[in-house]
Design a protein around this motif. Structure first.
Motif, PDB file in Angstrom:
ATOM      1  N   ASP A 169     116.279 -61.700 -41.404  1.00 34.46           N
ATOM      2  CA  ASP A 169     117.018 -60.852 -42.258  1.00 34.46           C
ATOM      3  C   ASP A 169     118.232 -61.811 -42.919  1.00 34.46           C
ATOM      4  OD1 ASP A 169     119.203 -59.576 -43.505  1.00 34.46           O
ATOM      5  OD2 ASP A 169     118.971 -57.873 -41.856  1.00 34.46           O
ATOM      6  N   ASN A 170     118.193 -62.422 -43.967  1.00 35.76           N
ATOM      7  CA  ASN A 170     119.332 -63.275 -44.593  1.00 35.76           C
ATOM      8  C   ASN A 170     120.732 -62.861 -44.733  1.00 35.76           C
ATOM      9  OD1 ASN A 170     119.115 -62.283 -46.836  1.00 35.76           O
ATOM     10  ND2 ASN A 170     118.187 -63.894 -48.049  1.00 35.76           N
ATOM     11  N   THR A 171     120.945 -61.491 -44.368  1.00 36.13           N
ATOM     12  CA  THR A 171     122.362 -61.153 -44.271  1.00 36.13           C
ATOM     13  C   THR A 171     122.889 -61.224 -42.988  1.00 36.13           C
ATOM     14  OG1 THR A 171     121.877 -58.797 -43.790  1.00 36.13           O
ATOM     15  CG2 THR A 171     121.763 -59.449 -46.200  1.00 36.13           C
ATOM     16  N   TYR A 172     122.021 -61.636 -41.843  1.00 39.85           N
ATOM     17  CA  TYR A 172     122.277 -61.579 -40.606  1.00 39.85           C
ATOM     18  C   TYR A 172     123.598 -62.888 -40.369  1.00 39.85           C
ATOM     19  CZ  TYR A 172     122.333 -63.010 -35.601  1.00 39.85           C
ATOM     20  OH  TYR A 172     122.985 -63.416 -34.356  1.00 39.85           O
ATOM     21  N   VAL A 173     124.611 -62.694 -39.610  1.00 40.35           N
ATOM     22  CA  VAL A 173     125.509 -63.645 -39.251  1.00 40.35           C
ATOM     23  C   VAL A 173     125.527 -63.749 -37.934  1.00 40.35           C
ATOM     24  CG1 VAL A 173     127.798 -64.598 -39.758  1.00 40.35           C
ATOM     25  CG2 VAL A 173     126.801 -63.366 -41.712  1.00 40.35           C
ATOM     26  N   ARG A 174     125.275 -64.929 -37.558  1.00 43.05           N
ATOM     27  CA  ARG A 174     125.446 -65.134 -35.925  1.00 43.05           C
ATOM     28  C   ARG A 174     126.852 -65.375 -35.618  1.00 43.05           C
ATOM     29  NH1 ARG A 174     121.917 -69.415 -32.381  1.00 43.05           N
ATOM     30  NH2 ARG A 174     122.828 -68.426 -30.290  1.00 43.05           N
ATOM     31  N   ARG A 175     127.075 -64.568 -34.377  1.00 45.83           N
ATOM     32  CA  ARG A 175     128.226 -64.554 -33.643  1.00 45.83           C
ATOM     33  C   ARG A 175     128.099 -64.482 -32.248  1.00 45.83           C
ATOM     34  NH1 ARG A 175     131.517 -65.022 -38.073  1.00 45.83           N
ATOM     35  NH2 ARG A 175     131.124 -63.485 -39.709  1.00 45.83           N
ATOM     36  N   GLY A 176     128.187 -65.634 -31.607  1.00 42.21           N
ATOM     37  CA  GLY A 176     127.990 -65.828 -30.089  1.00 42.21           C
ATOM     38  C   GLY A 176     126.611 -65.798 -30.065  1.00 42.21           C
ATOM     39  N   ASP A 177     125.967 -65.117 -28.791  1.00 43.00           N
ATOM     40  CA  ASP A 177     124.438 -65.568 -28.748  1.00 43.00           C
ATOM     41  C   ASP A 177     123.497 -64.729 -29.917  1.00 43.00           C
ATOM     42  OD1 ASP A 177     125.037 -66.623 -26.204  1.00 43.00           O
ATOM     43  OD2 ASP A 177     124.882 -64.444 -25.241  1.00 43.00           O
ATOM     44  N   LEU A 178     122.404 -65.055 -29.992  1.00 39.25           N
ATOM     45  CA  LEU A 178     121.503 -64.812 -31.035  1.00 39.25           C
ATOM     46  C   LEU A 178     121.381 -63.181 -30.656  1.00 39.25           C
ATOM     47  CD1 LEU A 178     120.636 -66.200 -33.331  1.00 39.25           C
ATOM     48  CD2 LEU A 178     118.186 -66.563 -31.935  1.00 39.25           C
ATOM     49  N   ASP A 179     121.578 -62.391 -31.555  1.00 40.64           N
ATOM     50  CA  ASP A 179     120.972 -60.849 -31.595  1.00 40.64           C
ATOM     51  C   ASP A 179     119.765 -60.652 -32.501  1.00 40.64           C
ATOM     52  OD1 ASP A 179     120.523 -58.335 -31.862  1.00 40.64           O
ATOM     53  OD2 ASP A 179     122.389 -58.037 -33.150  1.00 40.64           O
ATOM     54  N   VAL A 180     118.581 -60.716 -31.689  1.00 35.62           N
ATOM     55  CA  VAL A 180     117.139 -60.725 -32.405  1.00 35.62           C
ATOM     56  C   VAL A 180     117.202 -59.393 -33.357  1.00 35.62           C
ATOM     57  CG1 VAL A 180     116.011 -62.141 -31.042  1.00 35.62           C
ATOM     58  CG2 VAL A 180     116.200 -59.733 -30.284  1.00 35.62           C
ATOM     59  N   HIS A 181     117.948 -58.575 -32.819  1.00 43.38           N
ATOM     60  CA  HIS A 181     117.790 -57.304 -33.597  1.00 43.38           C
ATOM     61  C   HIS A 181     118.409 -57.451 -34.928  1.00 43.38           C
ATOM     62  CE1 HIS A 181     115.503 -54.805 -30.483  1.00 43.38           C
ATOM     63  NE2 HIS A 181     116.119 -55.560 -29.841  1.00 43.38           N
ATOM     64  N   VAL A 321     116.776 -70.210 -38.066  1.00 42.94           N
ATOM     65  CA  VAL A 321     117.501 -69.541 -37.158  1.00 42.94           C
ATOM     66  C   VAL A 321     118.739 -70.047 -36.887  1.00 42.94           C
ATOM     67  CG1 VAL A 321     117.771 -68.509 -34.676  1.00 42.94           C
ATOM     68  CG2 VAL A 321     115.592 -68.742 -35.989  1.00 42.94           C
ATOM     69  N   PRO A 322     119.900 -69.289 -37.364  1.00 46.64           N
ATOM     70  CA  PRO A 322     121.478 -69.968 -37.415  1.00 46.64           C
ATOM     71  C   PRO A 322     121.556 -70.437 -35.789  1.00 46.64           C
ATOM     72  CG  PRO A 322     121.414 -67.591 -37.667  1.00 46.64           C
ATOM     73  CD  PRO A 322     119.805 -67.951 -37.926  1.00 46.64           C
ATOM     74  N   ILE A 323     122.387 -71.838 -36.201  1.00 50.69           N
ATOM     75  CA  ILE A 323     122.575 -72.450 -34.984  1.00 50.69           C
ATOM     76  C   ILE A 323     123.852 -72.131 -34.648  1.00 50.69           C
ATOM     77  CG2 ILE A 323     122.608 -74.612 -33.778  1.00 50.69           C
ATOM     78  CD1 ILE A 323     120.688 -75.917 -35.824  1.00 50.69           C
ATOM     79  N   PHE A 324     124.872 -72.287 -35.532  1.00 49.19           N
ATOM     80  CA  PHE A 324     126.279 -72.123 -35.401  1.00 49.19           C
ATOM     81  C   PHE A 324     126.876 -70.795 -35.661  1.00 49.19           C
ATOM     82  CE2 PHE A 324     125.034 -76.258 -37.504  1.00 49.19           C
ATOM     83  CZ  PHE A 324     125.204 -77.068 -36.351  1.00 49.19           C
ATOM     84  N   ASP A 325     127.722 -70.558 -35.033  1.00 47.64           N
ATOM     85  CA  ASP A 325     128.648 -69.208 -35.441  1.00 47.64           C
ATOM     86  C   ASP A 325     129.111 -69.211 -37.075  1.00 47.64           C
ATOM     87  OD1 ASP A 325     128.439 -68.141 -32.938  1.00 47.64           O
ATOM     88  OD2 ASP A 325     130.577 -68.094 -32.314  1.00 47.64           O
ATOM     89  N   GLY A 326     128.797 -68.016 -37.450  1.00 50.22           N
ATOM     90  CA  GLY A 326     129.546 -67.571 -38.690  1.00 50.22           C
ATOM     91  C   GLY A 326     128.488 -68.098 -39.914  1.00 50.22           C
TER      92      GLY A 326
END
Ligand code: SF4
Length: 506
Positions: A169-181, A321-326
């Protein structure tokens, strides 16, 4: 699981006629390609580094997707060549009794063999089927893939409820640990896949006939790159002459293949009346071997460059898979830039660069290094949309620095303009305005022999040595190669400007 057929770990045995989901997709694309997989496998080249990286990403994404349904069991692919398909099927049947999620559940029926990425128990005795892709959306070819699997699974007597295509989902923004959902989106494709399922048995029957027959004489066409670039293209297209109609500037593939079908193979064989102005310039350059130069237009364009001239280029990576926050899936992350500054007309260029070296978000340090760009003068790049987009993204993600970043973005001029306008055109460009074709044509410089010679390779190597597990000597070697490559990209801009000046006495 990966969005390409013909993975080296592909789940079928070429010694049998069983058709896997990737071979089914290959068979829909081209009978000759399918036949080659079963009868002349050596003709298929081993995956190059770029393709291997796509496979690796697919496997990594597939493994992550299993976390959507934890507590399942993986049906392992046996190394034992004797009856391994049968072994996976038997294991699947046994594990299905437990009504737990299964990873790579395997089914064999009527010459079809499939391994389902995720098979999840649902109400009653039914199951949901999940196909995982490392893309960010659903393509038609993915539906064929799901339909093939669902058809085989249901013919084995298993009741399927819903079918899903799981993609990033390319709208997902990583914040901390990866949220697979959040990382994955499961799109319900049941209706669309069911509509394709009735065709599967007859398609498979037709494919079996192809496999046991003579090599098909399928001509090249639009299908050679749709839905995937075919690995056999170099062999199948080897009859085309240099400067073939496929090299005609901005030709529609449909039109080029129609010309080939009519026996018109070369750009010089096309009636000039059928060409637009730029294509006519290309044809004339090929025919005469003389470089086309519109000195007045080039001179006017060069006069618009302001010194100090900043020749600039970013290198970026796009982690699935995003590596960095934000950051989001496949977001372009700049990790390197090269800058050659020419202080005044005729001055020797001086070089400034930035290359991240540690496994942290490279952008804050990169933004700091961008301060090397002086307050005045043109910033020159080749195809500026890319550099401008990265600067504007950085401005959004790092709002404290937005003002200077947007200021830089507004100072760009595009060195692509003289070439895309065909004010300078040479037959050696092969109908392309890419810097990789323009540079050797106008300066004689090439990227041949460079350890890192293109942007995709730069991104892969950077991630490998900075985020992977490599020794210090190897890391140092690759970082040096990255510096050499990126510096060449911006020195090329200096050289191309000089060459344009020389060609037009500007
Ligand atoms: S290059 Fe085209 S014609 Fe040749 S095998 Fe591939 S898809 Fe078929």
């Amino acid at each position: 699981m990966i969005d390409r057929p013909h993975s080296p770990s592909d789940e079928s045995d070429p010694m049998t006629l069983a058709i896997s989901k990737s071979k089914y997709v290959a068979g829909l694309q081209c009978p000759k390609l399918l036949w080659t997989h079963y009868n002349d496998r050596d003709a298929l080249p081993a995956p190059d580094a770029a393709k291997q990286a796509i496979f690796d990403t697919g496997h990594m994404v597939g493994d992550l997707a299993k976390n959507l349904f934890p507590g399942g069991v993986e049906i392992a692919w046996s190394d034992d060549p004797n009856g391994r398909m049968e072994q996976t099927v038997a294991e699947t049947l046994e594990l299905m009794k437990q009504r737990i999620p299964l990873y790579e559940a395997s089914f064999l029926v009527d010459g079809c063999y499939c391994r389902a990425d995720l098979l999840v128990p649902t109400a009653g005795d039914a199951w949901d089927l999940y196909e995982v892709k490392s893309t960010t959306g659903v393509k038609d070819v993915n539906l064929q893939d799901v339909a093939f699997q669902a058809s085989a699974i249901e013919r084995c007597g298993v009741r399927l409820d819903r079918m899903y295509l799981v993609h990033l989902d390319n709208t997902y923004v990583r914040r901390g640990d990866l949220d697979v959902h959040g990382l994955f989106h499961a799109e319900d494709v049941t209706v669309r896949a069911r509509a394709l399922m009735p065709d599967v048995p007859q398609n498979v029957q037709r494919m079996h006939a192809v496999i046991i027959g003579e090599r098909p004489g399928t001509p090249i066409g639009e299908h050679c790159s749709d839905p995937y670039e075919c690995d056999l293209w170099p062999a199948c297209s080897s009859f085309l002459p240099r400067d073939s109609v496929l090299d005609l500037y901005r030709v529609r593939k449909r039109d080029a293949f129609a010309m080939i079908g009519d026996g018109v193979m070369s750009v010089v064989d096309i009636s000039p009346a059928a060409l637009n102005a730029k294509q006519r310039i290309q044809q004339e350059a090929i025919r005469t071997g003389v470089t086309h130069v519109q000195a007045e237009e080039i001179h006017t364009w060069l006069a618009g460059l302001e010194y100090p001239l900043h020749c600039f280029d970013f290198e970026t990576m796009m982690p699935a898979v995003p590596i960095f926050d934000g950051t989001r899936p496949y977001q372009q992350i700049p990790f390197q830039f090269s800058l050659h500054i020419v202080d005044r007309l005729g001055a020797e260029p001086r070089h400034v660069e930035f290359l991240a070296e540690n496994a942290v978000d490279p952008r804050p340090a990169l933004i700091g290094a961008l301060g090397e760009i002086g307050p005045e003068g043109t910033i020159l790049a080749y195809n500026i949309a890319f550099e401008q987009a990265r600067l504007r993204e950085l401005a959004v993600d790092f709002p404290d620095h937005a003002r200077p970043l947007l200021g830089f973005a507004n100072r760009f001029q595009d060195l692509l303009v003289p070439f895309r306008s065909f004010w300078w055109h040479d037959a050696r460009q092969r109908g392309s305005c890419s810097l990789k074709f323009v540079l050797p044509a106008i300066t004689g410089t090439t990227y041949d022999g460079m350890e890192i010679a293109e942007g995709g390779q730069a991104a892969r190597e950077f991630q490998r040595v900075v985020f992977g597990n490599v020794g210090p000597a190897e890391k140092l070697r690759v970082l040096l190669a990255l510096r050499t490559y990126c510096a060449q990209d911006t020195l090329a801009l200096v050289d191309v400007v000089d060459a344009l000046r020389e060609a037009t006495n500007s």
